[in-house]
Design a protein around this motif. Structure first.
Motif, PDB file in Angstrom:
ATOM      1  N   VAL A 194      58.365  74.822  39.496  1.00 19.87           N
ATOM      2  CA  VAL A 194      56.820  73.989  39.349  1.00 19.87           C
ATOM      3  C   VAL A 194      56.490  73.591  40.168  1.00 19.87           C
ATOM      4  CG1 VAL A 194      56.092  72.179  37.365  1.00 19.87           C
ATOM      5  CG2 VAL A 194      58.447  73.621  36.920  1.00 19.87           C
ATOM      6  N   GLN A 195      54.492  73.421  40.367  1.00 18.13           N
ATOM      7  CA  GLN A 195      54.296  72.494  40.931  1.00 18.13           C
ATOM      8  C   GLN A 195      52.499  71.582  41.031  1.00 18.13           C
ATOM      9  OE1 GLN A 195      52.986  75.550  44.669  1.00 18.13           O
ATOM     10  NE2 GLN A 195      55.156  75.831  44.871  1.00 18.13           N
ATOM     11  N   ASP A 196      52.147  71.207  40.920  1.00 17.02           N
ATOM     12  CA  ASP A 196      50.393  70.851  40.474  1.00 17.02           C
ATOM     13  C   ASP A 196      49.819  71.514  41.828  1.00 17.02           C
ATOM     14  OD1 ASP A 196      50.347  70.118  43.902  1.00 17.02           O
ATOM     15  OD2 ASP A 196      50.576  67.718  42.879  1.00 17.02           O
ATOM     16  N   ALA A 197      48.314  71.441  41.239  1.00 19.86           N
ATOM     17  CA  ALA A 197      47.055  72.315  41.807  1.00 19.86           C
ATOM     18  C   ALA A 197      47.225  72.048  43.658  1.00 19.86           C
ATOM     19  CB  ALA A 197      46.353  71.732  41.324  1.00 19.86           C
ATOM     20  N   ALA A 198      47.827  71.060  43.783  1.00 25.36           N
ATOM     21  CA  ALA A 198      47.848  71.528  45.626  1.00 25.36           C
ATOM     22  C   ALA A 198      49.287  72.017  45.759  1.00 25.36           C
ATOM     23  CB  ALA A 198      47.443  69.931  45.467  1.00 25.36           C
ATOM     24  N   GLY A 199      49.727  72.031  45.435  1.00 28.20           N
ATOM     25  CA  GLY A 199      50.867  73.097  45.696  1.00 28.20           C
ATOM     26  C   GLY A 199      52.521  72.425  46.102  1.00 28.20           C
ATOM     27  N   ASN A 200      52.334  70.712  45.263  1.00 25.52           N
ATOM     28  CA  ASN A 200      53.355  69.465  45.457  1.00 25.52           C
ATOM     29  C   ASN A 200      53.895  70.098  44.094  1.00 25.52           C
ATOM     30  OD1 ASN A 200      51.846  68.263  47.916  1.00 25.52           O
ATOM     31  ND2 ASN A 200      50.530  67.406  45.836  1.00 25.52           N
ATOM     32  N   PRO A 201      55.864  69.941  45.304  1.00 21.40           N
ATOM     33  CA  PRO A 201      56.510  70.271  43.706  1.00 21.40           C
ATOM     34  C   PRO A 201      56.936  69.649  43.182  1.00 21.40           C
ATOM     35  CG  PRO A 201      57.542  69.891  46.512  1.00 21.40           C
ATOM     36  CD  PRO A 201      56.617  69.696  46.523  1.00 21.40           C
ATOM     37  N   LEU A 202      57.723  69.800  41.975  1.00 24.85           N
ATOM     38  CA  LEU A 202      58.665  69.034  40.707  1.00 24.85           C
ATOM     39  C   LEU A 202      59.773  68.009  41.628  1.00 24.85           C
ATOM     40  CD1 LEU A 202      58.053  68.182  38.290  1.00 24.85           C
ATOM     41  CD2 LEU A 202      60.296  69.690  37.851  1.00 24.85           C
ATOM     42  N   ASN A 203      59.109  66.364  41.406  1.00 25.20           N
ATOM     43  CA  ASN A 203      60.275  65.820  41.740  1.00 25.20           C
ATOM     44  C   ASN A 203      60.616  65.907  43.801  1.00 25.20           C
ATOM     45  OD1 ASN A 203      60.257  64.779  39.021  1.00 25.20           O
ATOM     46  ND2 ASN A 203      61.694  65.935  38.317  1.00 25.20           N
ATOM     47  N   ASP A 204      59.411  66.010  44.199  1.00 28.90           N
ATOM     48  CA  ASP A 204      59.372  65.800  45.858  1.00 28.90           C
ATOM     49  C   ASP A 204      60.354  66.493  45.532  1.00 28.90           C
ATOM     50  OD1 ASP A 204      57.432  64.300  46.303  1.00 28.90           O
ATOM     51  OD2 ASP A 204      58.390  62.747  45.783  1.00 28.90           O
ATOM     52  N   GLY A 205      60.624  68.195  45.144  1.00 25.50           N
ATOM     53  CA  GLY A 205      61.614  68.855  45.088  1.00 25.50           C
ATOM     54  C   GLY A 205      63.443  68.896  44.900  1.00 25.50           C
ATOM     55  N   LEU A 206      62.741  68.225  43.692  1.00 25.77           N
ATOM     56  CA  LEU A 206      64.178  67.815  42.879  1.00 25.77           C
ATOM     57  C   LEU A 206      64.818  68.056  41.658  1.00 25.77           C
ATOM     58  CD1 LEU A 206      65.327  63.592  44.875  1.00 25.77           C
ATOM     59  CD2 LEU A 206      66.246  66.346  45.535  1.00 25.77           C
ATOM     60  N   ASP A 207      65.574  68.843  41.357  1.00 28.89           N
ATOM     61  CA  ASP A 207      66.199  69.461  39.872  1.00 28.89           C
ATOM     62  C   ASP A 207      64.910  68.407  38.985  1.00 28.89           C
ATOM     63  OD1 ASP A 207      66.022  71.699  41.384  1.00 28.89           O
ATOM     64  OD2 ASP A 207      68.452  71.731  40.448  1.00 28.89           O
ATOM     65  N   GLU A 208      64.855  68.658  37.972  1.00 26.37           N
ATOM     66  CA  GLU A 208      64.573  67.606  36.844  1.00 26.37           C
ATOM     67  C   GLU A 208      66.373  67.994  35.816  1.00 26.37           C
ATOM     68  OE1 GLU A 208      63.582  64.327  34.584  1.00 26.37           O
ATOM     69  OE2 GLU A 208      63.006  64.842  36.268  1.00 26.37           O
ATOM     70  N   VAL A 209      67.382  67.868  35.408  1.00 24.18           N
ATOM     71  CA  VAL A 209      68.065  67.879  34.886  1.00 24.18           C
ATOM     72  C   VAL A 209      68.389  67.263  33.084  1.00 24.18           C
ATOM     73  CG1 VAL A 209      70.263  68.030  34.152  1.00 24.18           C
ATOM     74  CG2 VAL A 209      69.724  68.368  36.636  1.00 24.18           C
ATOM     75  N   ALA A 210      67.932  67.981  32.512  1.00 23.44           N
ATOM     76  CA  ALA A 210      68.129  67.013  30.614  1.00 23.44           C
ATOM     77  C   ALA A 210      69.134  67.296  29.900  1.00 23.44           C
ATOM     78  CB  ALA A 210      66.727  67.503  29.713  1.00 23.44           C
ATOM     79  N   THR A 211      70.448  66.345  28.904  1.00 20.06           N
ATOM     80  CA  THR A 211      70.600  66.987  28.517  1.00 20.06           C
ATOM     81  C   THR A 211      70.835  66.532  27.380  1.00 20.06           C
ATOM     82  OG1 THR A 211      72.298  64.845  29.041  1.00 20.06           O
ATOM     83  CG2 THR A 211      72.659  67.096  30.053  1.00 20.06           C
ATOM     84  N   PHE A 212      71.593  67.131  26.087  1.00 14.11           N
ATOM     85  CA  PHE A 212      71.320  67.200  25.023  1.00 14.11           C
ATOM     86  C   PHE A 212      72.620  67.530  24.108  1.00 14.11           C
ATOM     87  CE2 PHE A 212      68.831  71.170  25.227  1.00 14.11           C
ATOM     88  CZ  PHE A 212      69.229  71.751  24.013  1.00 14.11           C
ATOM     89  N   ARG A 213      72.979  67.155  22.758  1.00 15.75           N
ATOM     90  CA  ARG A 213      73.395  67.836  21.915  1.00 15.75           C
ATOM     91  C   ARG A 213      73.295  68.156  20.780  1.00 15.75           C
ATOM     92  NH1 ARG A 213      78.068  66.069  18.613  1.00 15.75           N
ATOM     93  NH2 ARG A 213      77.677  63.989  20.056  1.00 15.75           N
ATOM     94  N   VAL A 214      73.373  70.030  19.854  1.00 13.85           N
ATOM     95  CA  VAL A 214      73.473  69.661  18.934  1.00 13.85           C
ATOM     96  C   VAL A 214      74.527  69.633  18.051  1.00 13.85           C
ATOM     97  CG1 VAL A 214      72.520  71.779  17.290  1.00 13.85           C
ATOM     98  CG2 VAL A 214      71.178  71.994  19.732  1.00 13.85           C
ATOM     99  N   ASP A 215      74.353  69.113  17.146  1.00 15.01           N
ATOM    100  CA  ASP A 215      75.685  68.980  15.800  1.00 15.01           C
ATOM    101  C   ASP A 215      74.943  69.169  14.536  1.00 15.01           C
ATOM    102  OD1 ASP A 215      77.870  68.188  14.663  1.00 15.01           O
ATOM    103  OD2 ASP A 215      77.875  66.349  15.299  1.00 15.01           O
ATOM    104  N   ALA A 216      74.973  69.953  14.185  1.00 11.27           N
ATOM    105  CA  ALA A 216      74.286  70.321  13.071  1.00 11.27           C
ATOM    106  C   ALA A 216      74.923  70.897  11.650  1.00 11.27           C
ATOM    107  CB  ALA A 216      73.530  71.560  13.115  1.00 11.27           C
ATOM    108  N   THR A 217      76.576  71.217  12.033  1.00 17.33           N
ATOM    109  CA  THR A 217      77.771  71.148  11.415  1.00 17.33           C
ATOM    110  C   THR A 217      78.024  69.958   9.820  1.00 17.33           C
ATOM    111  OG1 THR A 217      78.282  73.298  12.800  1.00 17.33           O
ATOM    112  CG2 THR A 217      79.678  72.415  11.130  1.00 17.33           C
ATOM    113  N   GLU A 218      77.957  70.109   8.907  1.00 13.32           N
ATOM    114  CA  GLU A 218      78.197  69.041   7.869  1.00 13.32           C
ATOM    115  C   GLU A 218      79.506  69.440   8.527  1.00 13.32           C
ATOM    116  OE1 GLU A 218      76.555  69.013   4.361  1.00 13.32           O
ATOM    117  OE2 GLU A 218      75.004  70.004   5.148  1.00 13.32           O
ATOM    118  N   PRO A 219      79.668  68.211   8.218  1.00  9.90           N
ATOM    119  CA  PRO A 219      81.800  67.210   8.321  1.00  9.90           C
ATOM    120  C   PRO A 219      81.875  67.861   6.740  1.00  9.90           C
ATOM    121  CG  PRO A 219      80.066  65.329   8.148  1.00  9.90           C
ATOM    122  CD  PRO A 219      79.500  66.453   8.635  1.00  9.90           C
ATOM    123  N   ASP A 220      83.484  68.737   6.555  1.00 10.80           N
ATOM    124  CA  ASP A 220      84.075  68.379   5.750  1.00 10.80           C
ATOM    125  C   ASP A 220      84.595  67.726   5.151  1.00 10.80           C
ATOM    126  OD1 ASP A 220      84.018  70.925   6.678  1.00 10.80           O
ATOM    127  OD2 ASP A 220      85.973  72.005   7.608  1.00 10.80           O
TER     128      ASP A 220
END
Length: 176
Positions: free
Chosen positions: A150-176
Motif C-alpha cells: 500500500v503506497q501513497d501517490a508518490a510511491g511511499n510505502p505504508l508505515n515506512d515499510g512496516l506491516d500494520e497488524v490489527a486483531t479482533f475476536r468474533v464472539d457471536a455464540t450465545e451462552p448456554d
C-alpha cells in the motif's frame, strides 16, 4: 528561491536548491530568455512528498458479537493513496488463530482468500474489504503488508515499510 541558470547546448538544465524543501506543494515558475532576448514564462505546481501513509483505523476491533462480513480501513495521507495498491487483495492477510487465540504457535488458518473485491473511496481514504463467508466465532489477525505494498501517490510505502497488524475476536455464540 530565485536562481539564474544557463541552459546547456542540448536545451537541458537542472536546479538543486541549497537546502532541501520540506514536504508540501510548491509553485515553480520558469522565465525563459533566449539569445535574441525573446522571453517566455511557464509555471507548474509540484509536490514534495517523502512521508508514507499510515492507518487511522481498522474496523472491526476488540470483541465483536456478530459475524464479520467486512473489514473497513481508514488510511491517512496528506496527498492521497495510489488506489491500485489499496485495492490489491495481495497486500492483505487475514488469519484465524486456530481456536487458541494465539498467533505465535503456527496453527493459524489463513482466511485471506475470503477477501473479495476491495472498494476504495479516495475522498475519505477508506477501503472496504468484503469477507465471504462471514467470519464466525474465533480470534483473527488482520495484516496490511507495509513493504512496497500500500503506497501513497508518490510511491511511499505504508508505515515506512512496516506491516500494520490489527486483531479482533468474533464472539457471536450465545451462552448456554
Amino acid at each position: 528561491v530565485d536562481e539564474t541558470l544557463v541552459v546547456g547546448g542540448a536545451g537541458t538544465y537542472a536546479f538543486t536548491p541549497a537546502s532541501g524543501l520540506a514536504d508540501g506543494t510548491y509553485q515553480v515558475t520558469v522565465d525563459f530568455t533566449d539569445q535574441s532576448s525573446a522571453q517566455d514564462t511557464d509555471a507548474l505546481a509540484t509536490t514534495i512528498d517523502t512521508q508514507g501513509p499510515t492507518v487511522a483505523s481498522v474496523d472491526p476491533s476488540g470483541v465483536v458479537v456478530a459475524g464479520v462480513n467486512e473489514i473497513v480501513i481508514v488510511y491517512d495521507d496528506a496527498n492521497g493513496l495510489w488506489e491500485s495498491t489499496v485495492t490489491d487483495a495481495g497486500n492483505y492477510m487475514l488469519l484465524a488463530s486456530g481456536g487458541d487465540r494465539s498467533f505465535s504457535d503456527e496453527n493459524e488458518v489463513d482466511h485471506s482468500s475470503a477477501i473479495g473485491t476491495i472498494s476504495y473511496v479516495a475522498g475519505t481514504q477508506t477501503a472496504t474489504l468484503p469477507i465471504s463467508p462471514a467470519l464466525d466465532d474465533e480470534a483473527y489477525q488482520f495484516r496490511i503488508f507495509g513493504t512496497a505494498t500500500v503506497q501513497d501517490a508518490a510511491g511511499n510505502p505504508l508505515n515506512d515499510g512496516l506491516d500494520e497488524v490489527a486483531t479482533f475476536r468474533v464472539d457471536a455464540t450465545e451462552p448456554d
